[in-house]
Design a protein around this motif. Structure first.
Motif, PDB file in Angstrom:
ATOM      1  N   LEU B  10       0.804  -1.207   0.000  1.00 45.87           N
ATOM      2  CA  LEU B  10       0.000   0.000   0.000  1.00 45.87           C
ATOM      3  C   LEU B  10       0.833   1.251   0.000  1.00 45.87           C
ATOM      4  N   ALA B  11       2.099   1.110   0.273  1.00 47.13           N
ATOM      5  CA  ALA B  11       2.952   2.281   0.305  1.00 47.13           C
ATOM      6  C   ALA B  11       3.436   2.646  -1.084  1.00 47.13           C
ATOM      7  N   SER B  13       2.365   4.172  -3.811  1.00 44.56           N
ATOM      8  CA  SER B  13       1.851   5.133  -4.768  1.00 44.56           C
ATOM      9  C   SER B  13       2.911   6.011  -5.423  1.00 44.56           C
ATOM     10  N   ALA B  14       4.062   6.148  -4.810  1.00 40.78           N
ATOM     11  CA  ALA B  14       5.107   6.887  -5.512  1.00 40.78           C
ATOM     12  C   ALA B  14       5.482   6.102  -6.754  1.00 40.78           C
ATOM     13  N   PRO B  15       5.642   6.804  -7.862  1.00 39.33           N
ATOM     14  CA  PRO B  15       5.787   6.106  -9.136  1.00 39.33           C
ATOM     15  C   PRO B  15       7.055   5.270  -9.242  1.00 39.33           C
ATOM     16  N   GLN B  17       8.623   2.758  -8.117  1.00 42.55           N
ATOM     17  CA  GLN B  17       9.561   2.454  -7.049  1.00 42.55           C
ATOM     18  C   GLN B  17       9.470   0.967  -6.736  1.00 42.55           C
ATOM     19  N   ASN B 368      -0.508   4.349 -11.882  1.00 46.14           N
ATOM     20  CA  ASN B 368      -0.689   4.683 -10.467  1.00 46.14           C
ATOM     21  C   ASN B 368      -2.169   4.716 -10.089  1.00 46.14           C
ATOM     22  N   ALA B 372      -3.840   2.289  -7.367  1.00 45.81           N
ATOM     23  CA  ALA B 372      -4.476   2.822  -6.159  1.00 45.81           C
ATOM     24  C   ALA B 372      -5.913   2.324  -6.065  1.00 45.81           C
TER      25      ALA B 372
END
Lengths: 486, 449
Positions: B10-11, B13-15, B17, B368, B372
């Motif tokens: 869940l962490a 969302s930064a593209p 990664q 993303n 999400a």
């Protein structure tokens, strides 16, 4: 992120033991002819809410939930459509427009950045609230809050953007004419709430008011309604109160009020409780079904009878095994579904029972509706039915607090009536204490029989004669044009 | 959200990664009679959900008997030997639980959600209608639910603006006799034709332990659930093996259809032949649909709704199913516009996407947002349970979560460009819904490029 941070709730552990216990021992002979015993249901555990105020006057409620790296924020402003005053639909239009460009970003850039952060930002207005919600992963909270602050504090309201959304809204108002259920709701509200009453209108306004919307009108509304003094932040998730205060103060601390504060006009009119039954018909030639609404003015949300009314409604039309569903759908086959319910607002809303029924049984369906209305008013409910309804509501409460969004939703819904989340525990007790006499008493109070307003939207060439033959009361016909005309 | 197994993912969302893999621990168990049980423990809230999939849907129906799988779904609530009607709903409500069912072309789904104390009741009710319902089925029950389903058809299709478009569309996309060429709700004539014998045959063929998978998820212990399920379902006999004929491959030829309806504004439906779910190009078509209409700044939304102001709304979606799929674009004209103009703009945007790949930023936004949405949808234990069933049926792996996400991460800009060219520039169905008497507003047959 370690899994060790995620601790099962104590109640969950106890419950698992309950389910597991009979099986861990030697299995007893299994008798299929009886429903298995259930054991004790889980107790309702309401999460702790920390309430405070930011320096700018906004209220803050925080529920720390460390299970997951997620944060759900609801910003709620007192007053939604009831602030519309002379411009029906303005509050919901303003709530839409704040996302159409804010700070240095246009709507496209806002959308792109939010999607990049995996964040969801929404805004809207109901009658009594304007809400802006943000849902985002913990690590992107700061960046998403920057966007949220722009949207709330610095919407651009460019004239070209306002005009585009205004034209879209006009098209959607036109399309309302295609929806039989929307038409029925409009006819019902116009019959129940007199001129000048806010609930008479649609939240989306009307075409005349919409045509006049411009940037200055929307901006003036925003300046008067989106104010720290009338704001409440509800934050649920992987963040503590102190950190929330810092994050919000940094972005919302300099919230300067501009323009005159927007207040709802006093409501002088009261809903029309008709002395006799009245029937309002709307013609939809060729309709495959008739939409029926039967109702009357309801009560305010703060009535001490709230729990009894919810139990009564569960029995009448608020669950799958309710009487309206059993009769109209499962016994008669007249419909796909029949239900009843209340609008719970600070001002008395409406009670409604409704169904979409086959055209050729429109009159027969009305007869069945009134049979059920008479039965719930005239005869005490039996013990089984009562216990079932009470259990359905009370035992379902823990499941209403499963997600961050659900917890935030419960807090914001209750805070409209100045009730804390712990009120759910009182409600649980109140529901369990409801008696058959209570059910009958509230049914007589709120389920209308002689004072019912009845709306039918359908093919009048096929249904009108049958309805008139029932002699329910005076019959009037409203055209779609009259309903949708401002 | 109390979804501990999603913590790592869940962490993300930064593209772009690197992320730890998403795991949903499950136990899979097959009973001697063929019933598959999948258990997922999640002890964060004291709730439980059961989710049964029978591997039968409207795609298993015969021409002339459409709507049957869904009618049957309704009959499953009409009572069984030890829990006669209306005990199913009543007992569950008295335990604080909700229940419902749903049918699509590929499967029929039954689910219950409630306090964890209601699990034995849920399983007993599900077992009783699988093992002991047939003997209680009779004509009045079939007749009654036939009426209810006809009312559902009226409410959801015939009395809805544009409500008849879908049925006409699938009949034009898929060849006659293809399992996806009729709607799940079925036709009025076919619903009328359903007999008690049809019901019994259908049950004996498809409602068998070996054609079902049950997921139990929530605050439970796997061993206890296994024991309970064996106790409740163990003695139900296995059914015959099921043969599923594979439909022949086909191509769509350009087809134009016009429907008149009680609507204010004309709407156009464009549909192309797509792909089966989880097949090679499925994820790229999903991403293409997002780039076309998934957000306020998507291409068709921008062009049609905000720049040219021709449409009130537009949506593109990739509808992939078990055996095959289609891709649709649906746009509603603003007052004063006909559908030809909308179709020209849609065509131009499709050609633009086919001739040059999407930008890196467009692609990343799409990934993303889809990711999400995927993770948000798993907030509830009931949604996780349904996905476990879905993955198991489609891939044989219930914990397919990370691999599902990986499909989207792997899509390149060139993939999107290629699938648009390959699937969305070929033969299509063009269906116009216009206000009564206004056929001049319909989209006219296009001139081949």
């Amino acid at each position: 992120m370690s899994r060790a941070r995620i601790l099962p709730l104590a109640t969950a552990v106890a419950l698992v033991a309950l389910v597991a216990a009979p099986l861990a021992a030697q299995q007893p002979a299994f008798d299929r002819t009886r429903a298995p015993s259930l054991g004790a249901a889980p107790a309702l555990t309401v999460p702790a809410v920390r309430s405070s105020r930011l320096d700018n006057g906004a209220a803050l409620r925080v529920v720390e939930q460390r299970e997951l790296p997620l944060v759900h924020i609801t910003l709620q402003f007192a007053g939604g459509g009831r602030l519309d005053n002379d411009t029906p639909g303005l509050a919901s239009f303003a709530a839409l427009m704040i996302r159409e460009g804010a700070g240095t970003r246009d709507a496209n850039a806002l959308q792109a950045e939010l999607a990049f952060l995996g964040a969801t930002l929404n805004s809207g207005a109901d009658w009594d609230n304007t809400t802006v919600t943000l849902r985002v992963a913990r690590r992107n909270l700061e960046a998403a809050l920057d966007l949220m602050a722009d949207v709330v504090l610095r919407p651009t309201f460019r004239e070209a953007d306002v005009r585009r959304q205004r034209d879209l809204r006009l098209a959607s108002l036109l399309q309302q004419q295609d929806q039989p259920r929307t038409l029925a709701t409009m006819a019902f509200n116009q019959a129940l709430f007199p001129a000048g009453h806010p609930y008479r209108r649609s939240l989306g306004g009307d075409s005349l008011a919409t045509t006049k919307l411009d940037s200055a009108t929307v901006r003036a509304f925003h300046d008067g309604a989106y104010r720290a003094a009338r704001a409440t932040f509800t934050v649920v998730g992987d963040v503590g109160e102190a950190e929330v205060r810092t994050l919000l103060s940094r972005r919302f601390g300099t919230w300067a009020a501009r323009g005159a504060e927007r207040r709802p006009a006093p409501v002088l009119a009261t809903p029309v409780r008709s002395a006799e039954r009245r029937v309002i018909l709307v013609d939809k030639p060729g309709a495959a079904q008739s939409v029926i609404i039967i109702g009357a003015p309801g009560l305010e949300r703060t009535t001490p009878d709230y729990a009894a009314i919810q139990v009564m409604n569960t029995i009448l039309g608020g669950s799958f095994s309710s009487r309206l569903m059993s009769n109209l759908r499962e016994t008669k086959g007249y419909t796909y579904g029949a239900s009843s319910g209340f609008e719970w607002r600070p001002l008395p809303g409406a009670f409604r029972a409704s169904s979409d029924v086959r055209t050729n049984v429109t009159d027969s369906s009305l007869v069945e509706f009134f049979k059920e209305i008479a039965a719930i008013r005239d005869t005490p409910v039996d013990a089984d039915e009562l216990d079932r309804a009470k259990a359905y509501i009370a035992l379902g409460l823990p499941g209403d607090l499963e997600s961050t969004a659900q917890i935030a939703g419960q807090i914001t819904a209750l805070s409209l009536f100045n009730l804390p989340l712990t009120w759910l525990e009182e409600y649980d007790r109140a529901v369990r204490a409801v008696t058959a006499a209570d059910v009958q008493r509230v049914a007589r109070r709120v389920v209308p029989q002689d004072a019912a307003t009845i709306v039918v939207v359908g093919d009048l060439s096929l249904v009108r004669a049958g309805i008139e033959a029932l002699n329910l009361g005076p019959v009037s016909v409203v055209t779609v044009e009259e309903l949708t005309r401002p | 959200m109390r979804f501990r197994t999603l913590v790592v993912a869940l962490a993300l969302s930064a593209p772009l990664q690197a992320q730890g893999p998403l795991r949903v621990p499950v136990s899979v168990d097959t009973l001697p009679n063929g019933l598959t049980l999948i258990v997922h423990e999640d002890h964060s809230v004291p709730v439980v959900t059961t989710n049964v999939w029978y591997h039968v849907g409207s795609g298993d129906e015969k021409v002339g008997r459409t709507g049957f799988a869904h009618l049957f779904e309704h009959l499953m609530f009409m009572g069984s030997k030890n829990a006669p009607y209306p005990q199913f709903d009543r007992l569950l409500e008295a335990a604080g639980a909700n229940n419902n069912g749903s049918t699509n072309p590929d499967r029929t789904n039954y689910y219950e959600s409630g306090p964890v104390s209601s699990l034995p009741l849920m399983l007993w009710l599900e077992a009783d209608r699988l093992g002991w319902m047939l003997e209680t089925m009779d004509e009045p029950k079939v007749d009654l639910q036939r009426d209810v389903v006809k009312n559902e058809r009226r409410q959801s299709y015939e009395n809805q603006p544009y409500g008849m478009a879908y049925e006409n569309l699938v009949a034009a996309i898929y060849p006659q006799g293809h399992p996806y060429s009729w709607s799940t709700i079925g036709s009025m004539a076919d619903l009328s034709a359903a007999s008690l014998e049809d019901v019994k045959d259908f049950f004996r063929t498809y409602y068998t332990p070996n054609n079902a998978t049950i997921v139990v998820a929530g605050a439970v212990k796997t061993d206890s659930v296994r024991a309970l399920v064996r106790q409740m379902f163990g003695e139900i006999p296995r059914g015959p093996a099921i043969e599923r004929p594979k439909p022949a491959p086909f191509t769509i030829r350009d087809t134009t259809i016009v429907l008149e309806d009680r609507v204010q504004l004309p709407r156009v439906y464009l549909a192309w032949h797509g792909v089966a779910e989880y097949s090679t190009d499925d994820a790229a078509l999903d991403i293409a649909s997002y780039i076309l209409s998934g957000a306020r700044n998507s291409r068709l939304t921008q062009a049609l709704v905000f720049e040219r102001e021709l449409a009130t709304g537009v949506s593109a979606f990739n509808s992939s199913k078990r055996l095959d799929g289609d891709f649709q674009v649906v746009a509603t004209a603003r007052p004063g516009h006909g559908l030809d103009t909308l179709v020209r703009v849609i065509d131009a945007e499709l050609r633009r996407l086919a001739s040059q790949p999407p930008t890196a930023r467009e692609l990343e936004q799409a990934k993303n947002a889809i990711e999400a949405q995927f993770l948000n949808s798993l907030e509830f234990v009931s949604a996780k349970a349904d996905r476990l069933n879905s993955y198991y049926y489609a891939t044989g792996t219930p914990d397919y979560f990370q691999r599902d996400l990986d499909r989207y991460r792997a899509v390149t800009a060139a993939d999107v460009q290629r699938v648009v060219r390959q699937y969305l520039l070929t033969g299509r169905v063009t269906l116009s819904v216009v206000p009564q008497g206004r056929t001049a507003l319909a989209a006219t047959p296009r001139v081949t490029q």
